[in-house]
Design a protein around this motif. Structure first.
Motif: not given
Length: 172
Positions: A48-62
């Motif tokens: 979940n933490a990894d996914l949250a970090a990945e979501i954060s990265q995707v948001r940053d990329d977005h």
């Protein structure tokens, strides 16, 4: 009866002991299952933490892509605006060019008319000059004749004057 109650109690104790053993075994299984669940929970929490970090990265990329798109959109709007302005300038220039072509055509027509008029005037002037030259030539010829006649008349007069003087001397 006491024995029977004791046997019942012993039977109940054995049942309770058996139930206790089953419960202990179940508690042990549940404990193992709980440990397994805790391990899975930890794994899922990490995931979940990894996914949250990945979501954060995707948001940053977005957000980064969105910023780039916004920038590109603004650049495109400026480019479109510049192209529209140039298009208006081209249309204006084209209109001016059409006007200039019409003026050039009118001037060319006027030039042709002026040239034709000039040619006619030059021809008329040439005819006038030719006539003038002819008249001048005739004038010179006539003047020459008149001078010659005048010279002849002067000569005749002089002769007549001489003859008159001779007649006067002779008394006639």
């Amino acid at each position: 009866e006491f024995k029977r109650k004791g046997d019942i109690n012993n039977g109940l104790i054995k049942d309770l002991q058996s139930q206790h053993d089953v419960s202990t075994e179940k508690i042990s299984e549940l404990s193992i299952l709980l440990e397994s669940c805790d391990a899975e929970k930890d794994s899922l929490s990490k995931e979940n933490a990894d996914l949250a970090a990945e979501i954060s990265q995707v948001r940053d990329d977005h957000n980064s892509i969105q910023d780039e798109l916004d920038s590109m959109t603004e650049q495109l709007k400026r480019t479109i605006s510049e192209k529209e302005e140039k298009s208006r300038e081209v249309i204006s220039f084209s209109t001016m060019l059409d006007g200039a072509k019409k003026q050039c055509s009118a001037l060319t027509k006027q030039l042709e008319e002026d040239k034709s008029t000039h040619d006619k005037e030059r021809e008329a002037t040439s005819l006038k000059l030719s006539a003038k030259e002819k008249i001048e030539a005739e004038f010179l010829t006539e003047r020459g004749k008149i001078r010659s006649s005048a010279a002849t008349l002067v000569k005749e007069r002089d002769e007549l004057v001489i003859q008159l003087d001779e007649f006067k001397r002779k008394g006639e």
